[in-house]
Design an enzyme around this catalytic site. Structure first.
Site, mmCIF file in Angstrom:
data_model
loop_
_atom_site.group_PDB
_atom_site.id
_atom_site.type_symbol
_atom_site.label_atom_id
_atom_site.label_comp_id
_atom_site.label_asym_id
_atom_site.label_seq_id
_atom_site.Cartn_x
_atom_site.Cartn_y
_atom_site.Cartn_z
ATOM 1 N N TYR A 74 2.130 8.657 15.130
ATOM 2 C CA TYR A 74 3.314 7.769 15.051
ATOM 3 C C TYR A 74 4.613 8.549 15.184
ATOM 4 C CZ TYR A 74 -0.173 4.942 12.529
ATOM 5 O OH TYR A 74 -1.297 4.280 12.137
ATOM 6 N N GLY A 111 0.862 -1.188 0.000
ATOM 7 C CA GLY A 111 0.000 0.000 0.000
ATOM 8 C C GLY A 111 0.888 1.224 0.000
ATOM 9 N N CYS A 146 -7.949 21.628 18.714
ATOM 10 C CA CYS A 146 -7.735 22.023 20.107
ATOM 11 C C CYS A 146 -7.064 20.921 20.913
ATOM 12 C CB CYS A 146 -9.066 22.434 20.720
ATOM 13 S SG CYS A 146 -9.696 23.875 19.875
ATOM 14 N N GLU A 147 -5.883 20.566 20.495
ATOM 15 C CA GLU A 147 -5.045 19.617 21.238
ATOM 16 C C GLU A 147 -3.597 20.039 21.034
ATOM 17 O OE1 GLU A 147 -5.686 15.627 21.577
ATOM 18 O OE2 GLU A 147 -7.806 15.674 21.009
HETATM 19 N N1 LLP Z 1 -1.783 -6.121 4.429
HETATM 20 C C1 LLP Z 1 -2.282 -6.091 5.681
HETATM 21 C C2 LLP Z 1 -2.927 -7.278 6.221
HETATM 22 C C3 LLP Z 1 -2.146 -4.915 6.446
HETATM 23 O O1 LLP Z 1 -2.631 -4.889 7.685
HETATM 24 C C4 LLP Z 1 -1.507 -3.789 5.876
HETATM 25 C C5 LLP Z 1 -1.357 -2.555 6.653
HETATM 26 C C6 LLP Z 1 -1.033 -3.878 4.562
HETATM 27 C C7 LLP Z 1 -1.185 -5.060 3.859
HETATM 28 C C8 LLP Z 1 -0.386 -2.727 3.858
HETATM 29 O O2 LLP Z 1 0.796 -2.281 4.451
HETATM 30 P P1 LLP Z 1 1.668 -1.184 3.669
HETATM 31 O O3 LLP Z 1 2.246 -1.832 2.451
HETATM 32 O O4 LLP Z 1 0.777 -0.074 3.295
HETATM 33 O O5 LLP Z 1 2.714 -0.760 4.619
HETATM 34 N N2 LLP Z 1 -1.535 3.805 9.477
HETATM 35 C C9 LLP Z 1 -0.169 3.322 9.533
HETATM 36 C C10 LLP Z 1 0.018 2.047 8.762
HETATM 37 C C11 LLP Z 1 -0.909 0.933 9.210
HETATM 38 C C12 LLP Z 1 -0.744 -0.303 8.373
HETATM 39 C C13 LLP Z 1 -1.815 -1.265 8.666
HETATM 40 N N3 LLP Z 1 -1.764 -2.441 7.854
HETATM 41 C C14 LLP Z 1 0.765 4.420 9.042
HETATM 42 O O6 LLP Z 1 0.303 5.495 8.682
HETATM 43 O O7 LLP Z 1 1.971 4.234 9.046
#
Ligand code: LLP
Length: 453
Positions: free
Chosen positions: A319, A278, A358-359
């Site tokens: 994060y 992703g 407001c944080e």
């Molecule tokens: N597959 C599964 C089962 C997942 O849980 C995730 C991400 C992906 C694929 C994709 O991961 P990527 O290739 O995008 O790294 N909000 C956080 C990231 C949370 C990821 C959750 N799962 C951030 O902004 O860093």
């Protein structure tokens, strides 16, 4: 790599000046580059071509329909984690057979929707979930393809909020328990228990955790084979890093160089590989553009207060994530040649770039050397294409931002900015009053509570 470049007239998204988009669409706005999205997908497809993988874009990272459609047309499947994401994937034209569905809390309604849509693979996260998928598939007279998500207990060396593949997280089942799981459930006629899945975390900046995780999955597949369970699908998950600051994020090629040799022979013997990137596709394909509302000094801090914040881009405050942030139309001496190195330019001043929420924890960039910012300046927050808009929220009753897709010298609004009316279009504008009960035997109404009195 991306298609956001500073030219004489300021920051451009492909061939469109970013200030032109901001003037036309307003701020805050997420701007995506079509060419960057496609190029990132292509890099993955090319690097892993020897494995002929099904590349399922993680919808959660960037879920705008037009972007999903773009990627689906370019051959991507979709990694989904909810009925909502399935609906998005299908609405965007994804082949349901290329949808893989993970998530620890799939409801009956969601499972039925996925069964009826004939999705390619359920990535099952627990025994009770498997039993539920089997029960629902049986009731519908259908058969679900299922992979078991295992927890290989490999540390991805990333933020604790996004570490998913070590023991004691809520995801998958411990790898040692997988053989017993297969012994128990492989005979289930309503499910074809044919695969293994692991997603160990995100972002993963090193190749080594993938190698360890993949080796463990292969050892498990071999062990299962000796017990008569044939694994035909291996889903390696996502988590591949993006370049937020130094340019040192490994490329698809680096991951492929380590993983292809481990899997090539198995693939030629019929193993199907799934991957779920992703961030590595979307992060550097998007910038968030916001406008400085006020500059104010408090104590020793110089605050640039912008019209985006933790409600628009949660990553910095949630994060502690670094996003390179820079004015879109800097003076000549402050045009950044290399993003990271530009922090060394002369005449910069420390700023805290904060939002209107407001944080105190509402910020985009703290203690950052930037050209002196003034009211009205446009700022670009780079690397915001993944987990930016998809995590945006309406806290403090802030309407969600607009999204724009740039294609060469043209730009298209792919999500209009929310209006104030959109904020409460699902709400009732008057407080319900208790229905007066005329007689003790009054007919029950839909008003909860009142009917029970
Ligand atoms: N597959 C599964 C089962 C997942 O849980 C995730 C991400 C992906 C694929 C994709 O991961 P990527 O290739 O995008 O790294 N909000 C956080 C990231 C949370 C990821 C959750 N799962 C951030 O902004 O860093």
């Amino acid at each position: 790599m991306d298609h956001f470049q500073f030219r004489e007239t300021g920051l451009h998204a492909e061939d469109v000046p970013v200030h032109r988009i901001a003037e036309s669409v307003g701020t805050p706005t997420y701007i995506y580059s079509r060419a960057t999205l496609l190029e990132h997908l292509k890099r993955f497809q090319t690097a892993f071509a020897p494995l002929e993988p099904t590349i399922c874009f993680a919808v959660k990272s960037c879920s705008n329909l037009a972007i999903l459609n773009l990627l689906a047309e370019a051959g991507a499947g979709m990694d989904i984690v909810s009925g909502g994401e399935l609906r998005r994937a299908l609405t965007a034209g994804t082949d349901p057979g290329l949808c893989v569905y993970a998530g620890v809390g799939k409801t009956d309604e969601e499972i039925n929707y996925a069964l009826d849509s004939n999705i390619g693979l359920f990535n099952c996260e627990s025994a009770p979930e498997f039993e539920n998928i089997a029960r629902l598939a049986r009731a519908r007279g259908t058969r679900a393809r299922v992979a078991l998500r295992v927890n290989p207990d490999v540390d991805p060396k990333t933020h604790r909020h996004t570490t998913t593949g070590v023991r004691s997280t809520k995801f998958g089942i411990d790898i040692e328990d997988a053989p017993a799981f297969f012994d128990r459930y492989a005979g289930e006629t309503a499910c074809d228990l044919c695969g293994l899945h692991a997603h160990i975390g995100s972002p993963i900046r090193e190749v080594e955790p993938y190698v360890r995780s993949t080796r463990r999955l292969l050892e498990l597949a071999d062990l299962l084979g000796t017990r008569g369970h044939v694994i035909t699908t291996l889903d390696l998950g996502g988590g591949f890093a993006a370049d937020y600051e130094t340019g040192e994020a490994p490329s698809a090629r680096t991951y492929a160089d380590a993983l292809v040799p481990l899997l090539e022979e198995r693939v030629s013997n019929g193993l199907r590989i799934v991957m779920e990137p992703g961030r590595s596709i979307a992060a550097n394909a998007g910038v968030l553009v916001a406008r400085v509302q006020y500059v104010k000094i408090a104590g020793d801090r110089r605050f640039a207060i912008i019209d985006a914040g933790m409600h628009t881009l949660l990553r910095p405050s949630h994060y502690d994530a670094f996003h390179f942030t820079w004015p879109c139309s800097p003076k000549e001496q402050h045009v950044p040649m290399d993003r990271r190195a530009s922090l060394e330019l002369e005449g910069l001043i420390k700023h805290d770039v904060v939002g209107p929420i407001c944080e105190t924890g509402d910020y985009i960039a703290l203690d950052r050397d930037l050209p002196p910012l003034e009211r009205g300046d446009l700022l670009a927050v780079f690397g915001s294409g993944a987990y930016g808009m998809s995590m945006a929220n309406r806290y403090n009753s802030m309407p969600l931002p607009a999204e724009v897709l740039v294609d060469g010298d043209a730009f298209h609004v792919i999500r209009r900015r929310e209006t104030l009316e959109d904020l409460f279009s699902h709400e009732s504008a008057s407080a319900p009053t208790a229905t007066p009960t005329a007689t003790p035997t009054a007919t029950p109404t839909a008003t909860h509570g009142a009917a029970e009195q």
